[in-house]
Design a protein around this motif. Structure first.
Motif, short mmCIF file in Angstrom:
data_model
loop_
_atom_site.label_atom_id
_atom_site.label_comp_id
_atom_site.label_asym_id
_atom_site.label_seq_id
_atom_site.Cartn_x
_atom_site.Cartn_y
_atom_site.Cartn_z
N GLY A 108 -11.73 7.92 -15.75
CA GLY A 108 -10.83 7.50 -14.68
C GLY A 108 -11.27 8.10 -13.37
N ALA A 109 -10.89 7.46 -12.28
CA ALA A 109 -11.20 7.97 -10.95
C ALA A 109 -10.01 7.71 -10.04
CB ALA A 109 -12.45 7.30 -10.39
N LEU A 110 -9.79 8.63 -9.12
CA LEU A 110 -8.69 8.54 -8.18
C LEU A 110 -9.25 8.34 -6.77
CD1 LEU A 110 -5.56 8.86 -7.97
CD2 LEU A 110 -5.98 11.24 -7.38
N TYR A 111 -8.68 7.39 -6.07
CA TYR A 111 -9.12 7.04 -4.71
C TYR A 111 -7.95 7.18 -3.75
CZ TYR A 111 -13.25 5.13 -6.93
OH TYR A 111 -14.40 4.99 -7.66
N ASP A 112 -8.25 7.59 -2.52
CA ASP A 112 -7.21 7.68 -1.51
C ASP A 112 -6.99 6.33 -0.84
OD1 ASP A 112 -9.27 7.37 0.36
OD2 ASP A 112 -9.20 9.44 1.04
N ALA A 113 -6.07 6.29 0.11
CA ALA A 113 -5.71 5.02 0.76
C ALA A 113 -6.88 4.40 1.52
CB ALA A 113 -4.53 5.24 1.70
N ALA A 114 -7.84 5.21 1.94
CA ALA A 114 -9.01 4.70 2.66
C ALA A 114 -10.10 4.20 1.72
CB ALA A 114 -9.57 5.79 3.56
N GLY A 115 -9.90 4.38 0.41
CA GLY A 115 -10.88 3.92 -0.57
C GLY A 115 -11.94 4.94 -0.94
N ALA A 116 -11.76 6.18 -0.50
CA ALA A 116 -12.71 7.24 -0.83
C ALA A 116 -12.34 7.88 -2.17
CB ALA A 116 -12.72 8.30 0.26
N GLU A 117 -13.33 8.08 -3.03
CA GLU A 117 -13.08 8.73 -4.32
C GLU A 117 -12.80 10.20 -4.08
OE1 GLU A 117 -15.56 9.98 -8.20
OE2 GLU A 117 -15.76 7.87 -7.63
#
Length: 69
Positions: A50-59
């Motif tokens: 799994g990976a988590l990304y912020d609202a700007a799309g950065a991992e």
């Protein structure tokens, strides 16, 4: 409250392939979102990550399921 995106990947011989399962995590801060993402990864089959990304799309985080190589 901020919105984060949790993406599910399947590992194969060619690397990681994004699965169609993408979900939103609404959390008060990044620490809470990371905690939720880590909990979700614990429930995945061992060939997934799994990976988590912020609202700007950065991992901002990624992790393998328990028992993954």
């Amino acid at each position: 409250m901020a919105r984060y995106e949790f993406r599910l990947y399947m590992k194969n011989g060619c690397g990681q392939a994004l699965l169609g399962d993408v979900s939103a995590i609404d959390a008060p801060d990044e620490a809470a979102a990371l905690s939720e993402a880590r909990l979700r990864v614990q429930d995945l089959p061992k060939h997934c990550a799994g990976a988590l990304y912020d609202a700007a799309g950065a991992e901002i985080w990624s992790g393998d399921a328990p028992g993954a190589r």
